[in-house]
Design an enzyme around this catalytic site. Structure first.
Site, PDB file in Angstrom:
ATOM      1  N   HIS A   1     129.396  77.896  62.392  1.00 38.08           N
ATOM      2  CA  HIS A   1     130.016  77.450  61.148  1.00 38.08           C
ATOM      3  C   HIS A   1     130.187  75.940  61.000  1.00 38.08           C
ATOM      4  O   HIS A   1     129.828  75.389  59.963  1.00 38.08           O
ATOM      5  CB  HIS A   1     131.379  78.122  60.926  1.00 38.08           C
ATOM      6  CG  HIS A   1     131.287  79.565  60.585  1.00 38.08           C
ATOM      7  ND1 HIS A   1     131.146  80.548  61.547  1.00 38.08           N
ATOM      8  CD2 HIS A   1     131.302  80.222  59.404  1.00 38.08           C
ATOM      9  CE1 HIS A   1     131.073  81.726  60.971  1.00 38.08           C
ATOM     10  NE2 HIS A   1     131.156  81.561  59.672  1.00 38.08           N
TER      11      HIS A   1
ATOM     12  N   HIS B   1     138.864  83.516  61.649  1.00 37.52           N
ATOM     13  CA  HIS B   1     137.544  83.205  61.105  1.00 37.52           C
ATOM     14  C   HIS B   1     137.536  81.816  60.460  1.00 37.52           C
ATOM     15  O   HIS B   1     137.370  81.662  59.252  1.00 37.52           O
ATOM     16  CB  HIS B   1     137.104  84.260  60.093  1.00 37.52           C
ATOM     17  CG  HIS B   1     135.624  84.235  59.846  1.00 37.52           C
ATOM     18  ND1 HIS B   1     134.796  85.265  60.189  1.00 37.52           N
ATOM     19  CD2 HIS B   1     134.820  83.280  59.305  1.00 37.52           C
ATOM     20  CE1 HIS B   1     133.564  84.977  59.872  1.00 37.52           C
ATOM     21  NE2 HIS B   1     133.547  83.755  59.337  1.00 37.52           N
TER      22      HIS B   1
ATOM     23  N   HIS C   1     135.361  78.799  51.921  1.00 38.91           N
ATOM     24  CA  HIS C   1     134.564  78.043  52.882  1.00 38.91           C
ATOM     25  C   HIS C   1     134.651  76.552  52.553  1.00 38.91           C
ATOM     26  O   HIS C   1     134.879  76.167  51.417  1.00 38.91           O
ATOM     27  CB  HIS C   1     133.095  78.479  52.850  1.00 38.91           C
ATOM     28  CG  HIS C   1     132.850  79.787  53.526  1.00 38.91           C
ATOM     29  ND1 HIS C   1     133.272  80.984  52.997  1.00 38.91           N
ATOM     30  CD2 HIS C   1     132.220  80.088  54.696  1.00 38.91           C
ATOM     31  CE1 HIS C   1     132.913  81.976  53.814  1.00 38.91           C
ATOM     32  NE2 HIS C   1     132.271  81.457  54.834  1.00 38.91           N
TER      33      HIS C   1
END
Length: 611
Positions: free
Chosen positions: A273, A383, A462
């Site tokens: 990520h 996450h 995000h």
């Protein structure tokens, strides 16, 4: 007799080659030389010089010292005119002229203007090289949606002031039979099975691919220390590219030259990520713990919940263990997630399903650990999908998808503020939740997870990035891609009611307030819904906002909410404050992760290198 005839013929052939010495230099009795085809007034051409960038080349300097170099890739008919200068530092590093941006499967014409110097004598020259570049190649899964070399491109709109853009695309191939075969099992858990072949390319505003990463030399699905999802690509201040994958974090220049390719320090595992190249030269890596001792005495590999800071030499200088900083048992968001799309773990059979209290409690009491939704260290409770270092107060800003929260944490590991719904935060964290206000500073009334007017929190978001150029002191601006799953702490009655948006917030860190100042996407509805991935980021060179809706554009089965076709991601770019896109480019049949404007000028610059 036969031997004499062969020798005579051979000498005759050498005589023919000698007549074309400008094109061929065969070596032999005359002394050291070369024996390959030469063009122009410099040395040999090396295509794909470092093995990972097939649409690049180096025109060797042939022993001269080169200066004042300009490279132009002659465009195809109606193509993009790519032209750039090359610094002396790059010429010395590569032993010649680095050529970037060749068209694939095409005989390119490359114009180079340069000054060559030898023992004090200088000459300025211009040559045109004809360079054939190979087709784009990527590994495939053998499925019907793979109809393009990487992806198709449809350019819908590009305003004149943005025509010079190059966009770096970080996409992810479909799951394949040779991938996703490994799991961690000592201790339990981890996310190693999260393994997809990389798809990375640079496109121009005409929609042509001008560079792609041939990952095979540095990537091997059969080796757990050479595989993983390639993510977190960024162009550093020095023009080079850094990213992470699996158990490695790396840095290469755009020609494919390795700067470093390092294993993670043994305290950590499973980078993905985000790799943030900080202003101090350090890297902030979104990793996980390779051996976390839970309060119940169990040892686990954690999942996407640790930030490691490493210096230029790879030495770990600090870490943020989020299970010790946040509340890993806050489950409000986990219970409303669409279980069919838990980031890239797409499972159509679970589409639209959410977890009940009983199911979540049972999972948490079990010894099931790994990349699964659940609370507590060892499961995918946080996450974290982006990290952004803020040097103003020596803090990090993280985006936690499974808490639907953007959070700022100091060097002292204390939470400074939380941008997200107030539901479910216990004492010690609840006081840090920012309070929504309007443009005049008046409080906005909220009930639970829903607020009056246009203000909304982010949901499974995000890329939470501070906009340094607009921020000053305690007033900072933060951009994010609000994916929108679980919006309002619920799933909608129909899947096509879901939408995603780009959003910018203005935060008063002293007052603890947040104002929403810009959004785009809500008006487009389900068309731009990206269940997972995506990016929003400010671009100072054009005073613009870049948005990549990376898994939108798929056809959905409205009964299940699952993908019926591959996504068709869209690149947008907006002038600051505008909700009318200046750029709109749609990619076809691919799963996107992130995209951003790539600067060839920065990549070939000497001024940046001298910082």
């Amino acid at each position: 007799m036969h031997s004499v005839k062969f020798t005579a013929l051979s000498c005759a052939m050498l005589g023919v080659f000698a007549l074309s010495a400008d094109a061929f230099a065969m070596g032999g009795p005359s002394g050291p030389s070369t024996n390959y085809i030469m063009q122009g007034h410099l040395g040999e051409v090396m295509m794909n010089p470092y093995g990972t960038a097939p649409l690049t080349a180096i025109i060797r300097d042939n022993g001269y010292t080169l200066h004042d170099v300009t490279v132009r890739i002659v465009p195809k008919p109606n193509g993009y005119d790519l032209k750039y200068k090359v610094s002396d530092a790059q010429l010395l590093t590569h032993g010649g002229i680095p050529v970037f941006g060749l068209y694939p499967d095409y005989l390119n014409h490359v114009e180079v203007t340069y000054t060559r110097e030898l023992r004090g004598k200088r000459e300025t020259m211009t040559d045109t090289y004809q360079l054939y570049a190979p087709p784009v190649y990527t590994e495939v899964a053998g499925i019907p949606t793979e109809r393009h070399a990487l992806f198709g491109v449809e350019v819908k709109k590009v305003d004149p002031e943005f025509k010079d853009r190059l966009y770096y695309i970080n996409n992810i191939a479909e799951k394949s039979g040779i991938g996703t075969r490994a799991v961690w099992n000592n201790p339990a858990g981890g996310a190693l099975q999260w393994n997809f072949w990389p798809q990375n390319a640079v496109i121009d505003t005409k929609g042509d691919i001008r560079w792609f990463l041939f990952a095979n030399p540095i990537y091997d699905l059969n080796d757990m220390y050479q595989a993983g999802v390639m993510m977190g690509f960024k162009q550093n201040d020095d023009g080079m590219i850094s990213w992470g994958y699996g158990q490695r974090y790396v840095k290469y220049d755009i020609m494919g030259r390795e700067v470093f390719n390092r294993l993670l320090p043994y305290r950590f595992n499973d980078i993905s990520h985000s790799v943030d190249d900080a202003q101090n030269g350090h890297y902030f890596l979104r990793v996980a713990s390779s051996n976390y001792l839970r309060p119940d005495g169990k040892h686990v590999r954690t999942v996407r919940d640790v930030i490691a800071e490493v210096d230029q030499n790879g030495v770990v200088v600090d870490e943020w263990r989020l299970a010790d900083i946040l509340d890993p048992y806050r489950d409000n968001v986990l219970k409303v997630l669409d279980q069919g799309a838990v980031c890239l773990n797409i499972d159509a059979s679970m589409a639209g399903k959410t977890l009940t209290d009983e199911e979540l409690a049972a999972a948490d009491k079990s010894d099931a650990f790994g990349d699964i939704v659940g609370t507590g260290a060892g499961r995918n409770w946080a996450h974290v999908n982006s990290v952004d270092y803020d040097p103003e107060d020596d803090s990090i800003i993280i985006s936690s998808r499974h808490q639907s929260a953007i959070i700022k944490i100091g060097r002292d590991k204390e939470v400074k503020w939380i941008l997200g719904s107030p539901e479910g935060w216990k004492k010690g964290w609840a006081e840090k939740v920012l309070k929504p206000v309007d443009s005049k500073g008046n409080p906005i009334k909220c009930e639970g997870s829903k607020c009056e007017g246009d203000f909304d929190w982010t949901w499974t978001q995000h890329t939470a990035f501070k906009i340094d150029e607009k921020s000053k002191g305690d007033i900072i601006y933060v951009s994010a891609f609000d994916n929108g799953d679980g919006r309002g702490m619920e799933q909608p009655a129909l899947p096509d009611e879901k939408y995603s948006r780009g959003v910018i917030f203005k935060i008063d860190q002293k007052k603890g307030t947040v104002e929403q100042i810009w959004e785009f996407g809500k008006e487009r509805g389900h068309e731009l819904f990206s269940a997972v991935t995506s990016l929003v980021e400010y671009q100072p060179d054009h005073d613009s906002i870049m948005m990549y809706s990376a898994t939108s554009g798929a056809e959905y089965d409205l009964k299940t909410g699952a993908f019926a076709t591959a996504p068709n991601p869209t690149i947008f770019e907006f002038k600051w404050g505008s909700t009318t896109p200046s750029v709109e480019i749609q990619l076809k049949d691919c799963t996107g992760y992130q995209a951003w404007p790539f600067s060839i000028e920065k990549a070939m610059s000497q001024e940046v290198l001298k910082k």
